[in-house]
Design a protein around this motif. Structure first.
Motif, PDB file in Angstrom:
ATOM      1  N   SER A   2       1.199  -3.218   4.822  1.00 32.84           N
ATOM      2  CA  SER A   2      -0.154  -3.258   4.282  1.00 32.84           C
ATOM      3  C   SER A   2      -0.070  -3.373   2.770  1.00 32.84           C
ATOM      4  CB  SER A   2      -0.917  -1.993   4.656  1.00 32.84           C
ATOM      5  OG  SER A   2      -1.130  -1.952   6.040  1.00 32.84           O
ATOM      6  N   GLY A   3      -0.991  -4.141   2.202  1.00 32.32           N
ATOM      7  CA  GLY A   3      -1.016  -4.298   0.759  1.00 32.32           C
ATOM      8  C   GLY A   3      -1.903  -5.454   0.348  1.00 32.32           C
ATOM      9  N   GLN A  42       0.852  -1.183   0.000  1.00 38.23           N
ATOM     10  CA  GLN A  42       0.000   0.000   0.000  1.00 38.23           C
ATOM     11  C   GLN A  42       0.883   1.227   0.000  1.00 38.23           C
ATOM     12  OE1 GLN A  42      -2.524   0.370   3.428  1.00 38.23           O
ATOM     13  NE2 GLN A  42      -3.724   2.006   2.529  1.00 38.23           N
ATOM     14  N   GLN A  69      -5.555  -3.703   3.582  1.00 37.60           N
ATOM     15  CA  GLN A  69      -5.474  -2.248   3.399  1.00 37.60           C
ATOM     16  C   GLN A  69      -6.640  -1.480   3.988  1.00 37.60           C
ATOM     17  OE1 GLN A  69      -3.225  -2.588  -0.854  1.00 37.60           O
ATOM     18  NE2 GLN A  69      -4.285  -0.713  -0.440  1.00 37.60           N
ATOM     19  N   ASP A 106      -5.656   4.743  -1.863  1.00 36.21           N
ATOM     20  CA  ASP A 106      -5.301   3.338  -2.044  1.00 36.21           C
ATOM     21  C   ASP A 106      -6.324   2.381  -1.431  1.00 36.21           C
ATOM     22  OD1 ASP A 106      -3.152   3.498  -3.682  1.00 36.21           O
ATOM     23  OD2 ASP A 106      -1.799   2.475  -2.319  1.00 36.21           O
ATOM     24  N   CYS A 165      -5.721  -9.171   1.399  1.00 34.18           N
ATOM     25  CA  CYS A 165      -5.606  -7.708   1.421  1.00 34.18           C
ATOM     26  C   CYS A 165      -5.842  -7.230   2.842  1.00 34.18           C
ATOM     27  CB  CYS A 165      -6.632  -7.065   0.486  1.00 34.18           C
ATOM     28  SG  CYS A 165      -6.595  -5.248   0.546  1.00 34.18           S
TER      29      CYS A 165
END
Length: 124
Positions: free
Chosen positions: A64-65, A11, A109, A17, A107
């Motif tokens: 995060s991502g 992220q 995020q 995002d 995920c």
């Protein structure tokens, strides 16, 4: 070989995002523009890191991502990075972006953690 390979994208610090991650999960598609770093070019590329996000053993956030898999072959193999570009099978170029179909598997995020067809509150 891409089958079974897990890639990730971190992220960025941009607040949009979170909305981008939601769109990526809904469409199961990733986009990438031309690189702007020291590898800069005018060729749009979907960019990712090889392997899973660097997380702690219990999947708690260290980064995060998103994590994903794809059947689309990478442009070339590098121990840390993967790129998809060009007009070729599985890669579309539209509106200045390279686009590929993916399966997003994880995920973290936003408040809910997304794990392939499951969703968990980040606090549970």
């Amino acid at each position: 070989m891409t089958e079974g390979q897990i890639y990730h994208r971190k992220q960025s610090r941009k607040p949009e995002d979170v909305e981008t991650a939601r769109k990526q999960i809904a469409s199961q598609e990733l986009w990438g523009g031309p690189p702007r770093n020291y590898l800069g070019s005018d060729i749009p590329k979907v960019k990712a890191y090889m392997h899973k996000l660097p997380l702690l053993n219990n999947r708690q956030t260290q980064e995060s991502g998103i994590e994903f898999t794809t059947m689309i072959e990478v442009d070339s193999y590098h121990p840390h990075f993967a790129y998809w570009s060009g007009d070729r099978e599985g890669v579309r170029n539209e509106d200045g972006y390279a686009k590929i179909k993916v399966t997003i598997t994880f995920c973290n995020q936003f408040d809910e953690v997304y794990i392939a067809n499951k969703q968990f509150n980040a606090e549970s």
